[in-house]
Scaffold this motif. Structure first.
Motif, short mmCIF file in Angstrom:
data_model
loop_
_atom_site.label_atom_id
_atom_site.label_comp_id
_atom_site.label_asym_id
_atom_site.label_seq_id
_atom_site.Cartn_x
_atom_site.Cartn_y
_atom_site.Cartn_z
N GLU A 138 -5.23 -5.13 11.18
CA GLU A 138 -4.40 -6.25 10.52
C GLU A 138 -5.28 -7.51 10.62
OE1 GLU A 138 0.44 -4.90 10.96
OE2 GLU A 138 -0.50 -6.60 11.87
N GLY A 139 -5.35 -8.28 9.34
CA GLY A 139 -6.07 -9.48 9.55
C GLY A 139 -7.55 -9.25 9.02
N GLU A 140 -8.03 -8.03 8.91
CA GLU A 140 -9.36 -7.95 8.30
C GLU A 140 -9.48 -7.65 6.87
OE1 GLU A 140 -12.17 -7.89 10.59
OE2 GLU A 140 -10.91 -8.35 12.49
N PHE A 141 -10.66 -7.67 6.48
CA PHE A 141 -10.83 -7.77 4.96
C PHE A 141 -11.68 -6.53 4.80
CE2 PHE A 141 -12.96 -8.30 0.91
CZ PHE A 141 -12.13 -8.98 0.32
N TYR A 142 -11.21 -5.83 3.89
CA TYR A 142 -11.85 -4.26 3.55
C TYR A 142 -12.04 -4.57 2.09
CZ TYR A 142 -9.91 -3.23 8.35
OH TYR A 142 -9.83 -3.06 9.51
N THR A 143 -13.22 -3.43 2.02
CA THR A 143 -13.56 -3.10 0.47
C THR A 143 -12.92 -2.03 0.04
OG1 THR A 143 -15.69 -2.07 1.43
CG2 THR A 143 -15.81 -4.33 0.76
N GLN A 144 -12.98 -1.85 -1.25
CA GLN A 144 -12.45 -0.57 -1.84
C GLN A 144 -12.94 0.91 -1.26
OE1 GLN A 144 -12.72 -0.44 -6.04
NE2 GLN A 144 -11.63 1.56 -6.30
N GLY A 145 -12.16 1.55 -1.02
CA GLY A 145 -12.37 2.79 -0.22
C GLY A 145 -12.51 2.85 1.36
N ALA A 146 -12.31 1.69 1.94
CA ALA A 146 -12.44 1.91 3.55
C ALA A 146 -11.44 2.48 3.87
CB ALA A 146 -12.54 0.25 3.76
N PRO A 147 -11.74 3.37 4.98
CA PRO A 147 -10.86 4.18 5.43
C PRO A 147 -9.81 3.30 6.62
CG PRO A 147 -12.62 4.31 6.95
CD PRO A 147 -13.18 3.66 5.65
N LEU A 148 -8.73 3.51 6.28
CA LEU A 148 -7.48 2.89 7.05
C LEU A 148 -7.01 3.72 8.42
CD1 LEU A 148 -5.24 1.51 4.41
CD2 LEU A 148 -7.00 0.28 5.58
N TYR A 149 -6.69 5.00 8.39
CA TYR A 149 -6.35 5.95 9.24
C TYR A 149 -6.54 7.61 8.85
CZ TYR A 149 -1.91 6.05 6.55
OH TYR A 149 -1.07 6.30 5.61
N LEU A 206 0.99 -1.15 -0.13
CA LEU A 206 -0.08 -0.13 -0.03
C LEU A 206 0.95 1.14 0.06
CD1 LEU A 206 -2.74 -1.03 2.63
CD2 LEU A 206 -3.05 -0.48 0.27
N ILE A 207 0.38 2.14 -0.89
CA ILE A 207 1.53 3.39 -1.00
C ILE A 207 0.54 4.74 -0.22
CG2 ILE A 207 2.46 5.03 -2.75
CD1 ILE A 207 3.74 1.94 -2.17
N ALA A 208 0.95 5.39 0.31
CA ALA A 208 0.34 6.79 0.99
C ALA A 208 0.14 7.80 0.04
CB ALA A 208 1.37 7.38 2.10
N ASP A 209 -1.29 8.02 0.14
CA ASP A 209 -1.54 9.07 -0.91
C ASP A 209 -1.30 10.71 -0.36
OD1 ASP A 209 -2.68 7.38 -2.64
OD2 ASP A 209 -4.60 7.21 -1.47
N VAL A 210 -1.16 10.66 0.87
CA VAL A 210 -1.00 12.03 1.43
C VAL A 210 -0.09 12.17 2.69
CG1 VAL A 210 -3.66 13.03 1.29
CG2 VAL A 210 -3.00 11.51 3.19
N SER A 211 0.42 13.23 3.04
CA SER A 211 1.24 13.48 4.15
C SER A 211 0.75 13.90 5.31
CB SER A 211 2.45 14.24 3.68
OG SER A 211 3.11 13.57 2.51
N GLY A 212 1.23 13.60 6.49
CA GLY A 212 0.65 14.22 7.66
C GLY A 212 0.84 13.07 8.99
N THR A 213 0.43 13.95 10.12
CA THR A 213 0.63 12.84 11.20
C THR A 213 -0.63 12.20 11.69
OG1 THR A 213 2.21 14.74 12.35
CG2 THR A 213 1.02 13.13 13.81
N VAL A 214 -0.34 10.89 11.93
CA VAL A 214 -1.66 9.95 12.26
C VAL A 214 -2.47 10.70 13.42
CG1 VAL A 214 -2.33 7.87 12.84
CG2 VAL A 214 -0.54 8.07 10.99
N THR A 215 -3.83 10.88 13.15
CA THR A 215 -4.55 11.28 14.25
C THR A 215 -5.48 10.23 14.84
OG1 THR A 215 -6.09 12.50 12.81
CG2 THR A 215 -4.51 13.85 13.84
N GLU A 216 -5.76 9.36 14.13
CA GLU A 216 -6.91 8.29 14.44
C GLU A 216 -6.58 7.12 13.39
OE1 GLU A 216 -11.53 7.50 14.92
OE2 GLU A 216 -10.94 9.54 13.98
N VAL A 217 -6.15 5.77 13.95
CA VAL A 217 -6.37 4.68 13.61
C VAL A 217 -7.46 3.70 13.46
CG1 VAL A 217 -5.08 2.30 13.43
CG2 VAL A 217 -3.79 4.32 14.13
N LEU A 218 -7.96 3.64 12.25
CA LEU A 218 -9.36 3.26 11.91
C LEU A 218 -9.26 1.48 11.51
CD1 LEU A 218 -10.69 5.93 9.98
CD2 LEU A 218 -11.33 5.50 12.13
N ALA A 219 -8.19 0.88 10.99
CA ALA A 219 -8.31 -0.53 10.61
C ALA A 219 -7.45 -1.25 11.42
CB ALA A 219 -7.74 -0.39 9.25
#
Length: 563
Positions: free
Chosen positions: A228-239, A213-226
């Motif tokens: 590891e090991g879970e299955f996600y559909t396209q467009g699901a937020p990771l952080y 996975l390649i980062a689309d944006v730069s910045g400081t992580v403020t919230e983790v939403l995903a």
């Protein structure tokens, strides 16, 4: 002249004399009646000789002892709405007066509180680009810094695997079917594969199983939403990430402060957690809508945070210094005001026939500074008002059976009172005042007059830190008035009557607080104050009656619980 005519003349003269005498007496009665009529213009108060707190505007019997009510005679000349005192009256040594004047320069300092927040304009959310299982997430902690283009994790995507396998199959006949090969290659571009990754697949002749996975944006992580090991559909937020080099300062301003706040005003910031940090910024935005729950609006500024010294969530205080030129500006000291909750009054001083007259005047207020407040209506330049000792004037008016603002303090419907400002107080705001109030309650339970007398001074001291709180200024003025009255009493009975009014204000104040360190009980005795009833507050559920002490220690019940 005949004897008969002489008799007629004598009778006529006698009639005229009697008529003149009656007329003279009638004119005297008329003058007296005029004086009485003037007195009738003054609202009459009927009271009970045994229970002076009973006051009615018409004849009747006392509801407590059934005795006939008597007309209360004014101890002071003039109408019910003003107080006239002779020049030697002791009140003049307790007050100060000054002339109302126009101020060409309006100075004010506003204190606001709020928090630092992330700048929504720089907030972004990293999403997953295709359906798959998240096997690895490198940026999984708040505070991690992400740079656009770097690898942030690995995903196993079955459809991505099939697309790569199709590319390898078409590569074997790309010379004979170049269009099929080009279509298979371009399809991988739609999956956000870079040219280098595609060339690596062709070179190794093997699909990538765990796709980076390649980062689309730069910045400081403020919230983790995903996870590891879970299955996600396209467009699901990771952080979520944010650029913390620019933060928002969001402050709450009350309605009566908005006239002094505008875009471009300078904000001087102080930070509760670190008093050594300070910063100056400008007001960037004032929200045009007032929050109906808190009766505040949001004031915002942008804080440059290059060294990352400031963090979202930090508590911040802000001061705004105002120096506006306004030749028509009319202001008075705040100390001149008497608040009744919804209205404000001052005592205007004029010269009377016997001395000085003090008359309450309702005023309309505008902008306020730390020490002065703008007057929009009710006063004119050149009028003289009481600026120090207004509570002494009000207390004297009460002693002379004149209009007193103690009369407007609420006595009934305590638990259903509606506040003029719905915002909540912070958890510890009322603690010093509440602690001293409860000590006073215990002193009255013990019927200890000397102890109660000393605690009244402590209550007065604990009010000082609350005087500038715009949420409760009306309550604090009422508490001061109650304390002033209680200090003039010389017995427990007088203290207990004042304690009833004090309890009314304390319950009103505590209803504005959303959190409590411990449970509080609102208790009620129906026999207090001559069977009128009275509330009080306690930290104990067990009834210990401050209105009767040992005489009726357990008289009362719990009406409400504050937690």
């Amino acid at each position: 002249m005949s004897m008969r005519n002489l008799k007629y003349l004598l009778l006529l003269g006698l009639g005229l004399a009697i008529g003149f005498l009656i007329g003279s007496l009638g004119s005297k009665t008329s003058s007296s009646d005029l004086d009485s009529a003037d007195m009738l213009n003054v609202p009459q108060v009927w009271t009970c000789s045994m229970h002076p707190d009973v006051r009615q505007n018409e004849m009747g019997t006392c509801p407590l002892c059934a005795m006939d009510l008597v007309l209360e005679h004014n101890k002071n000349g003039g109408g019910h709405n003003f107080l006239e005192l002779e020049p030697h009256h002791p009140l003049f040594t307790q007050i100060e007066t000054s002339l109302v004047s126009n101020d060409s320069l309006f100075k004010a300092k506003i204190n606001l509180t709020g928090r630092l927040t992330t700048n929504p304009e720089t907030d972004a959310t990293q999403t997953i680009l295709f359906d798959g299982r998240l096997d690895k997430l490198l940026m999984n902690s708040i505070g991690d810094f992400v740079k656009k283009g770097e690898t942030i994790g690995e995903v196993y995507a079955p459809e991505m695997y099939l697309a790569q396998d199709k590319l390898l199959t078409s590569a074997s006949y790309q010379n004979t079917h170049p269009k099929l090969f080009a279509a298979a290659r371009n399809s991988l571009g739609l999956w956000r594969l870079t040219d280098e990754q595609i060339e690596m697949v062709l070179k190794n002749k093997k699909p990538i199983m765990d796709f980076p996975l390649i980062a689309d944006v730069s910045g400081t992580v403020t919230e983790v939403l995903a996870k590891e090991g879970e299955f996600y559909t396209q467009g699901a937020p990771l952080y979520k990430v944010s650029d913390l080099s620019l933060l928002w300062v969001e402050l709450d301003a009350f309605e009566n402060q908005l006239g002094l706040i505008e875009k471009g005003r300078m904000l001087e910031l102080e930070f509760a957690g670190n008093p050594n940090l300070s910063q100056k910024i400008k007001v960037d935005y004032v929200e045009p809508i007032l929050d109906s729950n808190t009766w505040t609006t949001r004031v915002r500024g942008v804080l440059v945070n290059k060294n990352r010294r400031y963090r979202p969530g930090m508590l911040v205080r802000a001061k705004i210094a105002v120096n506006d030129t306004d030749p028509s500006f009319l202001s008075i000291p705040k100390s001149a005001l008497l608040w009744t909750g919804n209205e404000s009054y001052v005592f205007k001083k004029t010269i009377g026939s016997k001395g000085m007259i003090f008359q309450p005047v309702k005023v309309g207020l505008g902008r306020a500074s730390e020490e002065r407040v703008e007057v929009l209506k009710g006063l004119q330049a050149g009028e003289e008002i009481v600026t120090e000792g207004v509570y002494h004037v009000d207390a004297t008016a009460q002693l002379y059976a004149k209009r007193s603002f103690m009369d407007v303090l609420p006595e009934a419907g305590l638990l259903e009172r509606v506040h003029e400002n719905g915002a909540s107080l912070e958890k510890e705001t009322l603690k010093p005042l509440l602690d001293n109030y409860l000590l006073l309650k215990d002193a009255l339970v013990a019927s200890n007059f000397e102890l109660a007398e000393g605690i009244l001074k402590d209550i007065s001291e604990s009010l000082k830190e609350l005087e500038d709180n715009a949420l409760i200024v009306g309550n604090i003025v009422n508490v001061k008035t109650v304390l002033m009255t209680m200090k003039r009493q010389n017995d427990l009975e007088g203290y207990r009557l004042g304690f009833k009014k004090l309890s009314t204000e304390m319950v009103s104040l505590l209803k504005r607080q959303t959190e409590f360190n411990s449970t509080l009980y609102i208790q009620f005795c129906p026999m207090a104050d001559g069977n009128k009833g009275g509330f009080w507050l306690s930290r104990e559920e067990q009834i210990k009656n401050p209105y009767f002490g040992n005489e009726m220690l357990h008289c009362g019940s719990v009406e409400e619980v504050l937690k």
